[in-house]
Each structure stands twice: as C-alpha cells, then as structure tokens.
Design a protein around this motif. Structure first.
Motif, PDB file in Angstrom:
ATOM      1  N   THR A   6       0.844  -1.193   0.000  1.00 53.03           N
ATOM      2  CA  THR A   6       0.000   0.000   0.000  1.00 53.03           C
ATOM      3  C   THR A   6       0.875   1.236   0.000  1.00 53.03           C
ATOM      4  O   THR A   6       2.099   1.166   0.183  1.00 53.03           O
ATOM      5  N   ASP A  60      -2.932  -2.147  -2.743  1.00 52.65           N
ATOM      6  CA  ASP A  60      -4.210  -2.043  -2.038  1.00 52.65           C
ATOM      7  C   ASP A  60      -4.309  -0.631  -1.462  1.00 52.65           C
ATOM      8  O   ASP A  60      -3.625  -0.312  -0.485  1.00 52.65           O
ATOM      9  N   ASP A 117      -6.750   0.821   0.146  1.00 49.59           N
ATOM     10  CA  ASP A 117      -7.766   1.013   1.175  1.00 49.59           C
ATOM     11  C   ASP A 117      -7.291   0.788   2.611  1.00 49.59           C
ATOM     12  O   ASP A 117      -8.020   1.095   3.550  1.00 49.59           O
ATOM     13  N   VAL A 118      -6.096   0.247   2.791  1.00 49.85           N
ATOM     14  CA  VAL A 118      -5.671  -0.167   4.129  1.00 49.85           C
ATOM     15  C   VAL A 118      -4.639   0.797   4.708  1.00 49.85           C
ATOM     16  O   VAL A 118      -4.002   1.564   3.988  1.00 49.85           O
ATOM     17  N   TYR A 156      -1.949  -0.280   6.524  1.00 49.20           N
ATOM     18  CA  TYR A 156      -0.640  -0.891   6.280  1.00 49.20           C
ATOM     19  C   TYR A 156      -0.833  -2.322   5.800  1.00 49.20           C
ATOM     20  O   TYR A 156      -1.905  -2.908   5.964  1.00 49.20           O
ATOM     21  N   VAL A 157       0.219  -2.851   5.194  1.00 49.43           N
ATOM     22  CA  VAL A 157       0.229  -4.232   4.721  1.00 49.43           C
ATOM     23  C   VAL A 157       1.443  -4.927   5.316  1.00 49.43           C
ATOM     24  O   VAL A 157       2.568  -4.421   5.225  1.00 49.43           O
ATOM     25  N   SER A 169       3.179   1.073   4.491  1.00 48.57           N
ATOM     26  CA  SER A 169       2.115   1.814   5.160  1.00 48.57           C
ATOM     27  C   SER A 169       1.544   2.870   4.236  1.00 48.57           C
ATOM     28  O   SER A 169       2.163   3.261   3.245  1.00 48.57           O
ATOM     29  N   GLY A 177      -9.748   1.570   7.474  1.00 51.19           N
ATOM     30  CA  GLY A 177      -8.519   1.762   6.724  1.00 51.19           C
ATOM     31  C   GLY A 177      -8.468   3.160   6.154  1.00 51.19           C
ATOM     32  O   GLY A 177      -9.199   4.049   6.567  1.00 51.19           O
ATOM     33  N   GLN A 178      -7.590   3.380   5.163  1.00 48.25           N
ATOM     34  CA  GLN A 178      -7.479   4.726   4.623  1.00 48.25           C
ATOM     35  C   GLN A 178      -8.573   5.027   3.604  1.00 48.25           C
ATOM     36  O   GLN A 178      -8.673   6.153   3.122  1.00 48.25           O
ATOM     37  N   GLY A 189     -14.858   1.751   4.153  1.00 44.43           N
ATOM     38  CA  GLY A 189     -13.907   1.022   4.978  1.00 44.43           C
ATOM     39  C   GLY A 189     -14.081   1.216   6.463  1.00 44.43           C
ATOM     40  O   GLY A 189     -13.270   0.731   7.255  1.00 44.43           O
ATOM     41  N   THR A 190     -15.120   1.921   6.869  1.00 43.16           N
ATOM     42  CA  THR A 190     -15.393   2.119   8.286  1.00 43.16           C
ATOM     43  C   THR A 190     -16.888   2.334   8.454  1.00 43.16           C
ATOM     44  O   THR A 190     -17.617   2.462   7.464  1.00 43.16           O
TER      45      THR A 190
END
Length: 323
Positions: A121, A140, A142-143, A145-146, A154, A193-194, A301-302
């Motif tokens: 990400t 990705d 949307d998150v 961090y990975v 991040s 996520g972000q 995402g939330t």
C-alpha cells in the motif's frame, strides 16, 4: 537490542522520517530499558529535507547491520534511486532484514524489485501511480498498512504510526506496544482503513452532454427507490442502450453511478449534520439503515459512526449519532 535504520534520501518528507524515529526511540521494555536503537542512514553526508538539511551519522553500509530498515517517502517519488541504494536494500533483504516503507516510500521500495509479487500500500492519492509504475506489485489503496512478513508498507503520513506500533507488538508484545501507543497519544489499533480518507468527488461526469440532464435528475431524486427500469424510462431509452451510453460517457453503469452518488451524499450529511443514521439512510436513498451501514462499510472502509466521529466538525448530541 533491536536496531532500526531509517534511510534518508534527498527530498525526504520530514514527517515520514521523524515519525518512526520518535516512536521507536520512545519505546521501553517492561524493565524500563530502551527497546530499540535508531540509526539515520543516507547515501550522502548531507540530505535535503526541503525546509532544512540534515546530516546523517551513518552511511549505506549501516543498513547491513540493521534488524529493521524504514524507507520514508520523498517529495518526488518518481526520482531514480541514488547509486548503491537498491543494492544495499537487496543485500539486506537477502540476509533476512525486515524492511518497511512509509507513505510514498513504497516507490523507493518497489524500485528495488523487492515488492514484485507482493501486496503493498501507499498513500491513496499515489496508489494508482504506484500500480502503473510497478505492475508486478499488487497495490491495495484502502488499508493503513500491509504486512507481508519480511516486507511491510504503510499508507500516508500518520499510518506510519500504525505500522510502527504493529511492528513493536510483533517484536515485544501488546503491553509494550500499548505503552508506546499511549506515548504517541493514539490508539493501538485504529478503526477502518485509509478508504475513509479518500475524497469521493461527484461521480464521473460524461464526456459529452447527452447524459447530463439524466445525471442531474439522479442527483436530485437519489432518495427515491430507483430501479434500472426507472432510470431508463426517465432517459427515454431501453435498459440495454442506457447501460451502453453510461459506460461510454461515465465509464460505469447507471446503478454503480447512483450507488457512488448516494455514498457521497451520506458522507456529506455525516460531516455536516447531526441527523441520525435512519434519516441519512433515507435521504441518501438506501432501503434501510442496515443496508446503508453495510454498503458504507464496504465502500468507505469504516462505519458511519466512526466516519462521523473522525470528520464531523460539530458536536453530535447524545442519542443522534449515526452508528
């Protein structure tokens, strides 16, 4: 003691550089001893950090001695890597060193080839550019961090704190990580996520003017229970023709366009009103509060409540918050 090397390149973003330094240096073990030592490394003695310049006490050779390497972002992530940087990072990776990037530091990471075949990400605004420049990396957006094991990435800026706390928990357990989180005045785990930070602007405008009246009508009446047949009837064309015209002029389908418009309407209402979730669901055109919560969570995402808590500028009276 675990050694963290933070690599500073020219045009390094100061926050990306300083956040991991502060988090790791302040982390203490249960007996009070420091959990980490931090080395600032650079390919040159002096590094341009935009508003100031820094002198790094360690060179690239110190990367070989680190247990973890952090790659901050730079103001121009498209610049080629300085001589020796890729080789030093690849050598460290071959020795099992953990490597993590902050924000657009993922571009530095990906330029080494180490992220090929990996999920990663970066800041949501740069995710498409990273995917285009490095097609072998699964991006990705949307998150926060990975974690791919040895390699971690991040999202933008503050997500560096989330990633650092995650690594501290892996290294020393939840109690040490929770203490580090308190010192950073942030939760050990943030909700969502972000995707919640992505600005969902007005759905795509048509290339021509053919559908503009229909799009305006959809914006005005999105609160109704509209079907594809309803939209086609309003447009005066068959559903098949409507789908074709929509794809030609907006790149999506009528219902997908409508869903995106409804989510943006809901975000606006959550940001600017104290309406309860039932009223927002109805005004945005969702069939029920449950359907609204489910779709909002999938897209943003939330939850609606967490989104309002993060982005609303007014105090929500008791008993009226969306959840």
């Amino acid at each position: 003691m675990h050694t963290v090397a933070v690599l500073a390149l020219d045009q390094v973003i100061p926050f990306d550089l300083s956040a991991p330094i502060e988090v790791f240096l302040r982390t203490r073990l249960p007996d009070g001893r420091p959990a980490y030592r931090v080395h600032i490394c650079a390919p040159t003695e002096e590094v341009d950090a935009g508003a100031f310049r820094i002198r790094a006490p360690y060179g690239l050779d110190a990367l070989a001695e680190a247990d973890t390497i952090i790659l901050p972002g730079t103001a121009d992530p498209m610049l080629p890597l300085p001589e020796g940087v890729s080789e030093a990072l690849r050598a460290a990776a071959a020795n099992g060193t953990r490597i993590a990037s902050v924000c657009v530091g993922a571009f530095v990471f990906a330029a080494t080839g180490l992220l090929d075949g990996q999920r990663a990400t970066t800041h949501w605004a740069a995710a498409a550019m990273l995917a285009e420049r490095h097609p072998k990396v699964t991006v990705d957006p949307d998150v926060l961090y990975v974690d791919e094991g040895q390699f971690l990435t991040s999202a933008g800026a503050a997500a560096a704190l989330d990633l650092c706390l995650h690594m501290i928990r892996k290294d020393h357990g939840s109690a040490v990580a929770a203490d580090a989180a308190r010192l950073s005045v942030m939760p050990l785990e943030r909700e969502g996520g972000q995707a919640q930070f992505i600005v969902h602007a007005r759905p795509p405008a048509p290339a021509g003017a053919t559908l503009e009246p229909l799009l305006s009508w959809l914006e005005e009446y999105m609160g109704r229970d509209l079907t594809l047949d309803d939209i086609a009837a309003r447009a005066g064309m068959s559903t098949r023709t409507l789908n074709r015209r929509f794809r030609e002029q907006t790149g999506t389908t009528p219902l997908q366009w409508l869903h995106r418009a409804r989510i943006r309407r809901a975000q606006y209402l959550l940001e600017t009103t104290t309406y309860p979730v039932e009223r927002i669901a109805a005004q945005a055109g969702f069939g029920s509060p449950t359907a609204f919560r489910d779709r909002f969570k999938r897209v943003v995402g939330t939850s609606p409540y967490a989104y309002r808590r993060a982005f609303q500028g007014v105090r929500v009276p008791s008993g009226t918050a969306a959840s």
